[in-house]
Design an enzyme around this catalytic site. Structure first.
Site, PDB file in Angstrom:
ATOM      1  N   TYR A  11     -35.224 -10.773 -45.562  1.00 53.89           N
ATOM      2  CA  TYR A  11     -36.185  -9.792 -45.834  1.00 53.89           C
ATOM      3  C   TYR A  11     -36.262  -8.612 -44.528  1.00 53.89           C
ATOM      4  CZ  TYR A  11     -39.207 -11.019 -49.752  1.00 53.89           C
ATOM      5  OH  TYR A  11     -39.528 -11.314 -51.156  1.00 53.89           O
ATOM      6  N   GLU A  24     -32.063  -0.680 -46.562  1.00 54.62           N
ATOM      7  CA  GLU A  24     -32.882   0.197 -47.349  1.00 54.62           C
ATOM      8  C   GLU A  24     -33.155   1.335 -46.659  1.00 54.62           C
ATOM      9  OE1 GLU A  24     -35.648  -1.510 -49.817  1.00 54.62           O
ATOM     10  OE2 GLU A  24     -34.534  -3.375 -50.078  1.00 54.62           O
TER      11      GLU A  24
END
Lengths: 279, 308
Positions: free
Chosen positions: A201, A208
């Protein structure tokens, strides 16, 4: 502590809740204290629900096998490309279509889960719905509105980072669901699913965010997806500032997602049943 | 006269929180809450939820002890509803915001638009009209909150004020920015469009007000009774024949009028979101009317006649 058994918790909602509980980590069963009239209806239509459940199981199994296979294909394609070319440049372009297809297809699954969750837990747990929405949106957004639209950033390392993270996460997740549905879950898959996210994560987040940040100068220069005044709708939209807001929104949203997964992990791996605080 | 004993347990942990002896049989839940408040001063009555069953519904303040299905030693369960704030406070705050914020944009206070436009006024008369309508709408709401509405509940959870104010203030700022912008484009169909929009807006404002008055008159002052609303002599209330919550219908109409008047997409968005929320509320209200009254008129729809 309120010790509801797993089956008790899952019975209050419309099926396939047991499947949904397994397949959607963001739809926990702790919000079981549903409305009183539901239990009466539910007793009457139990048989109908059982057959519906069997068909749903079959479909879900097939779906998860297909997704596992798809993401594996993607992983193999990426590894082959890198071994052949020795560089990650042009890799994204190579796998773009497959990635877009599988990521968008996953939207179906999330939409179904979202609807199920929404109707089951109407108003009781808004955070779950928001968290699901965030996950769906951020993935689709990244693929359609950043990497596919802004050619210049496709060779960034951050793109490879989040694509690799997504691939690993999706393969683990879908194989977990597949084995779960076939009632034959090897411990290492369960371990992988509930432990790898701890590293994946944050890595995905970094990938991102760096990608969006890299895209900013191109967006500003081209003025893409933006609408200026004056116009007859009397509205304006600046994609550049929108992206900045998106990046900032990761700050409150990511911890919620992360801690939700941590709670799930504690529940599944350590067998604790934690009663969520009612809102 | 037999006295009751009341013990109050925590709904989650089942700990004994309070024991009251010598409670009058005709004591109300409200009085019991006051007594409980004395022993636990941090839990004022508004934030207490007293129930017969840990997972059951909250008892009402008006419920009388001897009419409840309890023995002479009554056991109640307590849940903390969290910090509470009065409905009136929330309404006043959430309505005062848009009124002031819109005016700030209308008068083009510095730091919003380019400096050369500071404190200038728009050359389009529809912008002035829109400001008047918007301000009128929120002044009406403020006055209704103070003098017309009779609230069933005194309080709501504190976090609602943040949620509600963000919604109202945020949308007001977004709408006002574009309507009062130096580069604002007036409606395509010009005067005709604006006139029609104004008529719709005023009609719905009067309608909305009429409904609020009619609902207020259903309920005597200080009471919390619920009755079926019926059309009165006022033609604006005749819509009760077709709709359960015409106040929401008229509200939607007002905002559609305002959207038409300003031809501004953010206003349309606000209208849409408001419509969705009001539909949810109207459906809930309609359902509770049906549950509570056997003879509820069947022709009525929640918010839109025959449609929704």
């Amino acid at each position: 502590m309120n010790r509801l058994t797993h089956s008790q918790k899952t019975r209050v909602c419309f099926p396939p809740l047991t499947l949904m509980q397994m397949t959607n980590p963001l739809c926990t069963g702790t919000m079981a204290s549903g409305e009183e009239d539901r239990t009466v209806e539910e007793k009457e239509t139990n048989n109908k629900k059982r057959t519906k459940g069997a068909i749903a199981t079959a479909w879900l199994t097939f779906y998860n096998i297909a997704m596992t296979a798809g993401w594996l294909v993607l992983a193999v394609a990426m590894v082959r490309y890198y071994l052949q070319k020795g560089t990650h440049k042009g890799l994204y372009k190579n796998i773009a279509r497959t990635l877009t297809f599988f990521q968008t297809f996953a939207l179906l699954e999330k939409y179904r889960d979202f609807r199920c969750c929404f109707w089951c837990f109407k108003g009781i747990v808004r955070t779950s719905v928001i968290v699901i929405g965030v996950q769906v949106c951020s993935r689709i957004f990244m693929v359609w509105f950043i990497t596919n639209s802004i050619r210049q950033i496709q060779n960034e390392e951050s793109v490879i980072l989040f694509v690799v993270v997504w691939t690993i996460t999706e393969i683990t997740r879908h194989s977990f669901y597949t084995f779960n549905l076939l009632n034959h879950l090897p411990y290492f898959i369960k371990w992988a699913r509930y432990n790898m996210f701890i590293v994946m994560y944050p890595l995905g987040l970094i990938g991102e965010l760096l990608t969006i940040h890299a895209a900013l100068p191109y967006v500003r220069r081209s003025g893409m997806y933006s609408l200026r005044l004056p116009n007859k709708y009397n509205v304006s939209f600046d994609y550049y500032y929108f992206l900045i807001i998106v990046m900032l929104s990761y700050i409150p949203l990511f911890p919620q997602l992360y801690f939700h997964m941590l709670r799930q992990r504690r529940r599944v791996l350590h067998g604790e049943i934690v009663v969520e605080k009612d809102e | 006269m037999k006295h009751y004993e009341v013990e109050i347990l925590d709904a989650k942990t089942k700990d004994k929180l309070c024991f009251l002896d010598k409670v009058e049989p005709n004591a109300t839940i409200g009085e019991i809450k006051s007594m409980f408040h004395k022993s636990h001063p941090q839990w004022y009555p508004a934030r207490q939820s007293i129930r017969l069953d840990p997972k059951g519904k909250s008892l009402k303040d008006e419920d009388v002890l001897q009419h409840l299905p309890v023995g002479t030693t009554a056991t109640f369960y307590f849940r903390d509803l969290g910090a509470q704030i009065s409905w009136v406070t929330v309404f006043l705050t959430e309505y005062a915001g848009p009124l002031l914020i819109y005016l700030m944009f209308y008068f083009r206070v510095p730091f919003i638009y380019a400096p050369k436009y500071d404190f200038t006024t728009s050359k389009h008369w529809v912008v002035h009209l829109a400001c008047m309508c918007h301000s009128f709408h929120y002044v009406k709401r403020l006055l209704e909150t103070l003098f017309v509405h009779r609230f069933s509940h005194g309080t709501m959870p504190l976090r609602n004020i943040f949620k509600n104010c963000t919604y109202y203030w945020g949308f007001a700022a977004w709408m006002a920015y574009y309507i009062n912008h130096p580069l604002y484009t007036p409606p395509i169909y010009g005067e005709q469009q604006i006139r029609l929009a104004l008529i719709v807006f005023l009609f719905c404002q009067i309608g909305n007000f009429s409904i609020h008055i009619a609902l207020r008159n259903l309920r005597p002052p200080g009471s919390k009774t619920r009755k079926i609303p019926y059309p009165t002599k006022n033609p604006f209330t005749w819509i009760f024949l077709l709709v359960s919550c015409p106040n929401y219908t008229y509200e939607l109409g007002s905002w559609l009028g305002f959207t038409l008047m300003t031809q501004c997409l953010p206003v349309a968005a606000f209208t849409l979101v408001g419509f969705i929320q009001m539909t949810v509320w109207a459906k809930g209200k309609h359902r509770s009317y049906l549950k509570e009254f056997r003879d509820y008129p069947t022709l009525r729809s929640p918010i839109l006649p025959f449609i929704l």
